[in-house]
Design a protein around this motif. Structure first.
Motif, mmCIF file in Angstrom:
data_model
loop_
_atom_site.group_PDB
_atom_site.id
_atom_site.type_symbol
_atom_site.label_atom_id
_atom_site.label_comp_id
_atom_site.label_asym_id
_atom_site.label_seq_id
_atom_site.Cartn_x
_atom_site.Cartn_y
_atom_site.Cartn_z
ATOM 1 N N GLN A 6 84.377 8.598 65.586
ATOM 2 C CA GLN A 6 85.431 7.701 65.954
ATOM 3 C C GLN A 6 85.154 6.517 65.161
ATOM 4 O O GLN A 6 84.210 5.775 65.777
ATOM 5 N N ILE A 7 85.730 5.966 64.638
ATOM 6 C CA ILE A 7 85.463 4.653 63.851
ATOM 7 C C ILE A 7 86.152 3.133 65.569
ATOM 8 O O ILE A 7 87.178 2.961 65.195
ATOM 9 N N GLU A 8 84.949 2.473 65.623
ATOM 10 C CA GLU A 8 86.105 1.257 66.522
ATOM 11 C C GLU A 8 85.785 -0.166 66.024
ATOM 12 O O GLU A 8 84.887 -0.525 65.626
ATOM 13 N N ASN A 9 86.604 -1.153 65.860
ATOM 14 C CA ASN A 9 86.439 -2.676 65.073
ATOM 15 C C ASN A 9 85.262 -2.946 63.823
ATOM 16 O O ASN A 9 84.799 -3.726 64.536
ATOM 17 N N LEU A 10 85.297 -2.095 63.089
ATOM 18 C CA LEU A 10 84.684 -2.427 62.055
ATOM 19 C C LEU A 10 84.129 -3.047 61.453
ATOM 20 O O LEU A 10 85.551 -3.351 60.238
ATOM 21 N N THR A 11 83.568 -4.211 60.972
ATOM 22 C CA THR A 11 83.294 -5.100 60.012
ATOM 23 C C THR A 11 82.309 -5.515 59.528
ATOM 24 O O THR A 11 81.074 -5.141 59.908
ATOM 25 N N VAL A 23 87.975 -2.744 61.368
ATOM 26 C CA VAL A 23 88.498 -1.493 60.930
ATOM 27 C C VAL A 23 89.088 -0.418 62.469
ATOM 28 O O VAL A 23 87.510 -0.398 62.578
ATOM 29 N N THR A 24 89.706 0.574 62.182
ATOM 30 C CA THR A 24 89.751 1.145 63.642
ATOM 31 C C THR A 24 90.087 2.856 63.427
ATOM 32 O O THR A 24 91.447 2.205 62.533
ATOM 33 N N PHE A 25 89.982 3.626 63.558
ATOM 34 C CA PHE A 25 90.888 4.765 63.586
ATOM 35 C C PHE A 25 89.507 6.038 63.574
ATOM 36 O O PHE A 25 88.402 5.484 63.886
ATOM 37 N N GLY A 26 89.953 7.419 63.499
ATOM 38 C CA GLY A 26 89.702 8.074 64.426
ATOM 39 C C GLY A 26 89.960 10.023 63.108
ATOM 40 O O GLY A 26 90.743 9.266 62.177
ATOM 41 N N MET A 27 89.277 10.778 63.536
ATOM 42 C CA MET A 27 89.452 11.813 62.950
ATOM 43 C C MET A 27 89.030 13.148 63.509
ATOM 44 O O MET A 27 87.883 12.728 64.361
ATOM 45 N N GLU A 28 89.897 13.942 63.414
ATOM 46 C CA GLU A 28 89.327 15.224 64.487
ATOM 47 C C GLU A 28 89.208 16.796 63.055
ATOM 48 O O GLU A 28 89.422 15.941 61.784
ATOM 49 N N GLU A 29 88.458 17.591 63.956
ATOM 50 C CA GLU A 29 88.282 18.772 63.318
ATOM 51 C C GLU A 29 89.741 19.446 62.148
ATOM 52 O O GLU A 29 90.780 19.529 63.198
ATOM 53 N N GLY A 30 89.292 19.627 60.625
ATOM 54 C CA GLY A 30 89.679 20.001 59.897
ATOM 55 C C GLY A 30 90.997 18.859 59.617
ATOM 56 O O GLY A 30 91.813 19.621 58.275
ATOM 57 N N ILE A 50 80.007 4.686 57.340
ATOM 58 C CA ILE A 50 79.894 6.115 58.322
ATOM 59 C C ILE A 50 78.425 6.472 58.132
ATOM 60 O O ILE A 50 78.557 7.540 59.264
ATOM 61 N N CYS A 51 78.135 7.223 56.822
ATOM 62 C CA CYS A 51 77.163 8.015 57.037
ATOM 63 C C CYS A 51 75.623 7.373 57.386
ATOM 64 O O CYS A 51 74.639 8.428 57.796
ATOM 65 N N GLY A 52 75.579 6.702 58.182
ATOM 66 C CA GLY A 52 74.822 5.243 58.726
ATOM 67 C C GLY A 52 73.400 5.337 57.694
ATOM 68 O O GLY A 52 72.296 4.915 58.045
ATOM 69 N N GLN A 53 73.429 4.918 56.163
ATOM 70 C CA GLN A 53 73.371 4.783 55.341
ATOM 71 C C GLN A 53 72.567 3.218 54.952
ATOM 72 O O GLN A 53 72.881 2.425 53.698
ATOM 73 N N GLU A 54 74.471 2.180 56.022
ATOM 74 C CA GLU A 54 74.414 0.941 56.000
ATOM 75 C C GLU A 54 74.804 0.213 56.735
ATOM 76 O O GLU A 54 74.964 0.946 57.663
ATOM 77 N N SER A 55 74.585 -0.865 57.497
ATOM 78 C CA SER A 55 74.795 -1.626 58.832
ATOM 79 C C SER A 55 76.210 -2.292 59.270
ATOM 80 O O SER A 55 76.188 -2.599 58.012
ATOM 81 N N PRO A 56 77.096 -2.335 59.995
ATOM 82 C CA PRO A 56 77.624 -3.054 60.200
ATOM 83 C C PRO A 56 77.594 -4.170 60.551
ATOM 84 O O PRO A 56 76.591 -4.221 61.068
ATOM 85 N N ASP A 57 78.696 -6.049 60.325
ATOM 86 C CA ASP A 57 77.898 -6.345 61.240
ATOM 87 C C ASP A 57 78.248 -6.122 62.581
ATOM 88 O O ASP A 57 77.678 -7.331 63.510
ATOM 89 N N SER A 58 80.063 -5.662 62.478
ATOM 90 C CA SER A 58 80.087 -5.715 63.783
ATOM 91 C C SER A 58 80.778 -4.042 64.814
ATOM 92 O O SER A 58 81.685 -3.716 62.720
ATOM 93 N N GLY A 59 81.236 -3.607 65.665
ATOM 94 C CA GLY A 59 81.915 -2.093 65.199
ATOM 95 C C GLY A 59 81.579 -0.750 65.506
ATOM 96 O O GLY A 59 79.754 -1.249 65.570
ATOM 97 N N SER A 60 81.371 -0.101 65.715
ATOM 98 C CA SER A 60 81.257 1.277 66.108
ATOM 99 C C SER A 60 81.185 2.165 65.482
ATOM 100 O O SER A 60 82.619 2.437 65.074
ATOM 101 N N VAL A 61 80.274 3.620 65.089
ATOM 102 C CA VAL A 61 80.542 4.682 64.405
ATOM 103 C C VAL A 61 80.167 5.970 65.609
ATOM 104 O O VAL A 61 79.124 5.260 65.527
ATOM 105 N N THR A 62 81.096 6.790 65.942
ATOM 106 C CA THR A 62 80.498 7.023 67.107
ATOM 107 C C THR A 62 81.001 8.804 66.402
ATOM 108 O O THR A 62 82.072 9.061 66.493
#
Length: 587
Positions: A6-11, A23-30, A50-62
């Motif tokens: 789940q991606i929430e308000n990524l900037t 930027v907000t979107f989600g992904m399900e299995e498959g 998304i893969c944790g190799q860089e940090s966003p200014d704001s927002g979350s990756v879960t």
């Protein structure tokens, strides 16, 4: 389906430049999602965040707890690994089964001996090793950044089929439109700092994107019409801007924002006319070329006609780039002659890229080539104006070449080729690092190009839209001239294979048996095939048993261990079923 990401308000921004916001979107299995956007809009940056190799200014990756992610970057880093096997096994636990799987994948991807040094590999071969390394992790989700770059068509089609059949969750950036169309069921577009999701393949995305842009343009036009009336009101009644009229003032400023619409799209402008070309183009007479035991051409003869557009295909290493260098006199033939017409002016786009000094600025590199660019007719441009046609604004033109992105370098390379007004374009892998929108413009330019075109490309969509016929290089010095585009050729090749198989089945009994011994499974593969059937049956039974237990509603002891075993079984089944399919097709 269960949520996996789940991606929430990524900037994210660099200095004053915003790549994307909220930027907000989600992904399900498959899910299999493709990301498309123009160069420079932050596609690769988004994947790294998304893969944790860089940090966003704001927002979350879960991520869902326990999710294993495999990330294939554009430029793989193998650290201290010295051989192909070491690099491929870097992130995999050592085991006999994984060693066998590694060898199988490396063989399918047509890589050299497993203990060959990494140092001698081409860019495409390194990309294939990185792909094997990613798949050997048995991830729940794979994130791929331009996976088809520098791969030959045969490997792309293998990867396409692998991902299409697999149950893996997939998020990828690619400019390969057939790949998107056949693998992905969802497209995420980054545009104007915003993300737009389309539930469908690439063709569906194109239709809906056009509708979205038209709807936004229509809304902006309506807002501009209303704005003219509100502007009159604002000008007439300054005293009414307080009290009960405040809502109307706020409405006016909202309308003003709507009237601006989306930022105008900036596209590469390709409208330079080719120089005049005569009736004689070139003739190849009994050309032969070899490097030791490796034969590139064997007694090749051909007469090229005005207006021809030919694609060159073949596996990596068969000599495609050598062929076009020989045509231009860059590489000499061993035997035979090239007779090139006097009016032919080659424009060569090399996959090796531009040979400029990285310490020079973009504008200086162009100015050194020409103080003025002749575009044909009465049109002449200064270097600054010419570069703006290739999306280099005045600030970009002051950049040092060393700082340019892959897409920017491609556009600059293309600018240097077309400024010579060639009438015979030779393009060696022009689609690497160009975004989908620019590719579409380049395709239209080439389709309307009045001169000749010879193009090496692994982009099947690109070939289908441009070429009249195909040179198929087989790797033993033979070239087949096929009348049609790449899709026509693939359909013909499949028909030939089926015909050959049918003919083999109708041969006399003794001959048929000899053919089967030669073409069917080896003894080792037959044993593997038989073992897989039993293993798949056992794993499926165990999986069904666990699923029934989970659905029973009973209290389950050690639920974490059983859940982990269920996930492990699913991974094993994915691998074994895919291998069973490969062997069954061969059988």
């Amino acid at each position: 389906m269960a949520s996996i990401l789940q991606i929430e308000n990524l900037t994210k921004s660099y200095g004053d430049r915003i790549l994307f916001a909220d930027v907000t979107f989600g992904m399900e299995e498959g899910d299999k999602t493709g990301i498309v956007a123009r160069n420079g809009t932050g596609k690769s940056t988004l994947l790294r965040i998304i893969c944790g190799q860089e940090s966003p200014d704001s927002g979350s990756v879960t991520w869902r707890l326990g999710t294993k992610v495999g990330f294939l970057e554009q430029t793989p880093d193998f650290g201290t690994a010295a051989t192909i096997r070491e690099a491929a096994m870097q992130h995999a636990a050592a085991s006999v089964e994984l060693e066998l799987e590694c060898e199988r994948l490396l063989t399918q991807l047509m890589l050299p001996e497993y203990d060959a040094p990494l140092a001698g590999l081409s860019g495409g071969q390194r990309k294939r090793v990185a792909l094997v390394r990613t798949l050997l992790q048995h991830p729940d989700m794979v994130v791929l950044d331009e996976p088809t770059n520098h791969l030959d068509i045969e490997v792309i089609e293998w990867l396409e089929e692998y991902l299409r059949r697999s149950r893996l969750t997939l998020l990828m950036v690619t400019h390969d439109r057939y790949f998107l169309d056949r693998v992905c069921s969802r497209i995420l577009e980054l545009d104007d700092c915003t993300a737009y999701a389309y539930d469908g393949n690439y063709d569906y995305f194109l239709r809906r994107r056009e509708e979205r842009i038209e709807a936004m343009a229509a809304d902006a036009a309506r807002a501009r019409n209303l704005l003219r009336k509100e502007q009159d009101w604002m000008n007439r009644q300054p005293q009414a801007r307080a009290g009960k009229a405040r809502y109307r003032i706020e409405q006016y400023y909202g309308l003003k924002e709507r009237a601006r619409g989306r930022a105008a799209e900036r596209d590469v402008t390709l409208d330079t006319r080719s120089s005049r070309i005569g009736s004689k183009i070139f003739e190849a007479e009994h050309i032969s070329k070899a490097f030791g035991d490796k034969v590139i051409l064997n007694d090749f003869s051909y007469t090229f006609a005005r207006g021809e557009k030919v694609g060159i295909v073949g596996s990596n290493g068969v000599g495609k780039s050598t062929f076009i260098k020989m045509l231009q006199g860059i590489v000499p033939a061993d035997n035979g002659t090239w007779n090139v017409g006097e009016t032919v002016r080659f424009g060569y786009y090399s996959q090796d890229g531009i040979a400029f000094d990285n310490n020079k600025k973009v504008i200086d590199a162009i100015t050194e080539l020409a103080e003025e660019i002749d575009c044909g007719g009465d049109t002449r441009l200064a270097p600054m104006q010419w570069l703006q046609r290739f999306l280099f604004n005045p600030a970009d033109q002051q950049k040092y070449i060393a700082t340019l992105s892959g897409g920017e370098r491609c556009r600059l390379h293309l600018a240097t080729v077309l400024m010579q007004r060639p009438n015979f374009l030779i393009l060696d892998e022009p689609t690497n690092d160009l975004d989908i929108m620019t590719l579409g413009i380049l395709e239209q330019y080439l389709a309307d190009f009045e001169g000749c075109v010879m193009v090496i490309s692994h982009d099947r969509y690109f070939l289908d839209n441009i070429v009249d016929h195909i040179f198929v290089m087989h790797g033993d010095g033979r070239i087949k001239d096929f009348p049609g585009n790449y899709t026509d050729y693939r359909a013909w090749a499949k028909t030939q294979s089926k015909t050959a198989a049918t003919n083999a089945s109708e041969r006399p009994k003794g001959e048929k048996q000899r053919t089967e011994r030669k073409e069917k499974l080896t003894f080792k593969e037959r044993k593997e095939f038989e073992a897989l059937e039993k293993e798949i049956e056992q794993l499926t039974a165990e999986k069904d048993s666990l699923a029934a237990l989970f659905a029973s509603g009973e209290t389950i002891d050690d639920i974490e261990t059983l859940s982990a075993r269920f996930a492990s079984i699913q991974q094993e089944l994915d691998i074994k079923e895919l291998r069973w399919l490969e062997l069954s097709e061969k059988a």
